[in-house]
Design a protein around this motif. Structure first.
Motif, PDB file in Angstrom:
ATOM      1  N   LEU A  96       0.814  -1.221   0.000  1.00  0.00           N
ATOM      2  CA  LEU A  96       0.000   0.000   0.000  1.00  0.00           C
ATOM      3  C   LEU A  96       0.849   1.274   0.000  1.00  0.00           C
ATOM      4  CD1 LEU A  96      -2.659  -1.137   2.656  1.00  0.00           C
ATOM      5  CD2 LEU A  96      -3.049  -0.877   0.209  1.00  0.00           C
ATOM      6  N   ILE A  97       2.169   1.131  -0.004  1.00  0.00           N
ATOM      7  CA  ILE A  97       3.024   2.329   0.001  1.00  0.00           C
ATOM      8  C   ILE A  97       3.737   2.447  -1.341  1.00  0.00           C
ATOM      9  CG2 ILE A  97       5.165   3.303   0.983  1.00  0.00           C
ATOM     10  CD1 ILE A  97       4.113   2.950   3.672  1.00  0.00           C
ATOM     11  N   PRO A  98       3.580   3.596  -2.012  1.00  0.00           N
ATOM     12  CA  PRO A  98       4.212   3.761  -3.326  1.00  0.00           C
ATOM     13  C   PRO A  98       5.740   3.689  -3.238  1.00  0.00           C
ATOM     14  CG  PRO A  98       2.644   5.541  -2.874  1.00  0.00           C
ATOM     15  CD  PRO A  98       2.801   4.775  -1.607  1.00  0.00           C
ATOM     16  N   LEU A  99       6.340   3.076  -4.244  1.00  0.00           N
ATOM     17  CA  LEU A  99       7.786   2.909  -4.310  1.00  0.00           C
ATOM     18  C   LEU A  99       8.523   4.240  -4.151  1.00  0.00           C
ATOM     19  CD1 LEU A  99      10.145   0.977  -4.914  1.00  0.00           C
ATOM     20  CD2 LEU A  99       9.687   1.285  -7.345  1.00  0.00           C
ATOM     21  N   GLY A 100       7.966   5.283  -4.797  1.00  0.00           N
ATOM     22  CA  GLY A 100       8.620   6.591  -4.761  1.00  0.00           C
ATOM     23  C   GLY A 100       8.808   7.125  -3.347  1.00  0.00           C
ATOM     24  N   GLU A 101       7.852   6.813  -2.477  1.00  0.00           N
ATOM     25  CA  GLU A 101       7.960   7.303  -1.098  1.00  0.00           C
ATOM     26  C   GLU A 101       9.137   6.651  -0.382  1.00  0.00           C
ATOM     27  OE1 GLU A 101       4.439   7.383   1.312  1.00  0.00           O
ATOM     28  OE2 GLU A 101       3.214   8.178  -0.325  1.00  0.00           O
ATOM     29  N   HIS A 150      10.521   8.530   8.732  1.00  0.00           N
ATOM     30  CA  HIS A 150       9.775   7.268   8.854  1.00  0.00           C
ATOM     31  C   HIS A 150       8.499   7.462   9.667  1.00  0.00           C
ATOM     32  CE1 HIS A 150      13.791   4.915   8.233  1.00  0.00           C
ATOM     33  NE2 HIS A 150      13.340   5.438   7.126  1.00  0.00           N
ATOM     34  N   MET A 151       8.557   8.360  10.644  1.00  0.00           N
ATOM     35  CA  MET A 151       7.368   8.628  11.445  1.00  0.00           C
ATOM     36  C   MET A 151       6.301   9.354  10.617  1.00  0.00           C
ATOM     37  SD  MET A 151       7.551   7.166  14.300  1.00  0.00           S
ATOM     38  CE  MET A 151       5.964   7.824  14.788  1.00  0.00           C
ATOM     39  N   GLU A 152       6.747  10.266   9.765  1.00  0.00           N
ATOM     40  CA  GLU A 152       5.802  10.965   8.885  1.00  0.00           C
ATOM     41  C   GLU A 152       5.136   9.979   7.927  1.00  0.00           C
ATOM     42  OE1 GLU A 152       4.144  13.889   8.700  1.00  0.00           O
ATOM     43  OE2 GLU A 152       5.103  13.886  10.671  1.00  0.00           O
ATOM     44  N   LEU A 153       5.963   9.062   7.422  1.00  0.00           N
ATOM     45  CA  LEU A 153       5.445   8.023   6.522  1.00  0.00           C
ATOM     46  C   LEU A 153       4.365   7.209   7.243  1.00  0.00           C
ATOM     47  CD1 LEU A 153       6.464   6.680   3.658  1.00  0.00           C
ATOM     48  CD2 LEU A 153       7.326   4.898   5.169  1.00  0.00           C
ATOM     49  N   ASP A 159      -3.495   7.588   7.990  1.00  0.00           N
ATOM     50  CA  ASP A 159      -4.594   8.392   7.427  1.00  0.00           C
ATOM     51  C   ASP A 159      -5.162   7.736   6.175  1.00  0.00           C
ATOM     52  OD1 ASP A 159      -4.630  10.356   9.305  1.00  0.00           O
ATOM     53  OD2 ASP A 159      -3.298  11.724   8.214  1.00  0.00           O
ATOM     54  N   ARG A 160      -4.247   7.339   5.300  1.00  0.00           N
ATOM     55  CA  ARG A 160      -4.709   6.763   4.024  1.00  0.00           C
ATOM     56  C   ARG A 160      -5.423   5.440   4.239  1.00  0.00           C
ATOM     57  NH1 ARG A 160       0.515   8.070   0.854  1.00  0.00           N
ATOM     58  NH2 ARG A 160       1.029   6.073   1.744  1.00  0.00           N
ATOM     59  N   PHE A 161      -4.877   4.597   5.124  1.00  0.00           N
ATOM     60  CA  PHE A 161      -5.477   3.284   5.369  1.00  0.00           C
ATOM     61  C   PHE A 161      -6.882   3.451   5.934  1.00  0.00           C
ATOM     62  CE2 PHE A 161      -6.567  -0.577   7.554  1.00  0.00           C
ATOM     63  CZ  PHE A 161      -6.030  -1.591   6.776  1.00  0.00           C
TER      64      PHE A 161
END
Ligand code: ATP
Ligand code: MG
Length: 330
Positions: A96-101, A150-153, A159-161
């Motif tokens: 669920l996390i984009p590679l770019g991030e 990493h905490m921001e991620l 939020d997104r989930f």
């Protein structure tokens, strides 16, 4: 009570940087929080580890948690690999996390720089870290400044989930806050104060390990890089070496930086470093004595087994809710 989750990797013996940035908070927070402290052995293998050393460092880290004052009657202590839900939830997060991030993460850039071969786990490390935190519905995560990204991620992921998989009034995951100490969230290398102190640094003089003998620690403090002005003042930009020593001194003496700066006004670096070495020795000696006793005892395995049992109950529950929401249960 607010929930706390944090951990350290058994990728070596923790440094005084790990202590100031994270471990000190573990002890301070456990009295009035619901705390879970993990030994992050699955994170450690994102860079090559010798199996025997990893095994040893895992036990050592558990003994250090206890010697530093983490109380197994108050806090849950366990090893990440003992709770299967971490790897399982890590996979869900990874999908669920984009590679770019992940490619933007500075820790990945730093750790992969100049390496001939980098394993994919080093890139996806933050997805496992997100999983670690969300499984326990952590409200607060005491970690150093280097974990800010990493905490921001993690916060964005939550939020997104929730937005995608949960109803508005009943979120599945808890959004955590990053908790760092007022000063000393990033202790710098004693040899190069532009780099963070790290337990996996090849240069032994760059860090003080929590298991360094006080004499060895004193030598490292004495050879710490400062500057030629001879003035003890706090200015991380202009005087990074001295400011770093002040951060360390402040954390180990529980005195404010201002207080220390006024005490050492007019004295030279020699006296300042000598006193810091003494403060350090007063901390290290009794802690290390407790550590060596614990390492010999059978207590350790029991504590970790009990800890994993407790952690598993919470983690499995959250994992089941995530899987259910994502359509993985039928
Ligand atoms: P590695 O080089 O293997 O990543 P590390 O020293 O960075 O080792 P970690 O296990 O990654 O240690 O981090 C454990 C905790 O210590 C984290 O909360 C991290 O933010 C904190 N930490 C790491 N280095 C420092 C530092 N120099 N100053 C303050 N906190 C730190
Ligand atoms: Mg690290």
């Amino acid at each position: 009570m607010k929930k706390i989750f944090s951990g350290v990797q058994p990728s070596g013996i923790p440094t005084i940087g790990n202590y100031v940035g994270a471990l000190k908070q573990f002890v301070d927070l456990q009295d009035d929080h619901d705390a879970i402290y993990c030994i992050m052995n699955q994170h450690a293998i994102t860079v090559p580890q010798d199996p025997e050393s990893l095994r040893e460092n895992t036990r050592r880290l558990a003994a250090l948690y206890l010697a530093l004052g983490v109380d197994p009657h108050q806090s849950t202590i366990f090893v990440q690999g003992d709770v299967a839900a971490h790897a399982k939830a890590g996979w869900l997060v990874q999908c669920l996390i984009p590679l770019g991030e992940l490619e933007r993460m500075t820790q990945f850039k730093d750790k992969s720089a100049k390496k001939q071969s980098v394993m994919s786990g080093l890139l996806t490390y933050p997805t496992l870290m997100v999983a670690d935190i969300i499984l326990y519905h952590a409200d607060l995560v005491p970690v150093g400044d280097d974990q800010k990204q990493h905490m921001e991620l993690t916060r964005n992921f939550v939020d997104r989930f929730n937005k995608r998989f949960a109803s508005k009034d009943q979120p599945i995951l808890t959004k955590p806050e990053h908790l760092t100490p007022k000063s000393g969230g990033r202790i710098m290398s004693l040899q190069d104060p532009s780099q963070k102190m790290s337990k996996s640094d090849d240069n032994q003089k760059a860090f003080i390990s929590l298991l360094d003998e006080p004499k060895k620690a004193a030598k490292k403090i004495k050879s710490a890089v400062t500057d030629s002005s001879g003035v003890i003042s706090y200015d991380p930009e202009e005087k990074p070496g001295v400011s770093n020593l002040l951060d360390i001194y402040s954390a180990f003496s529980n005195r404010s930086i201002d207080d220390l700066v006024s005490e050492y006004e007019g004295s030279g670096y020699g006296a300042f470093k000598g006193d810091l070495a003494e403060v350090m020795a007063d901390f290290l000696s009794p802690m290390q004595a407790r550590y060596y006793d614990l390492l010999e005892s059978d207590e350790l395995e029991d504590i970790l087994r009990e800890g994993a049992k407790k952690a598993e109950v919470i983690a499995n529950q959250t994992l089941a809710e995530m899987e259910d929401a994502m359509g993985l249960r039928y």
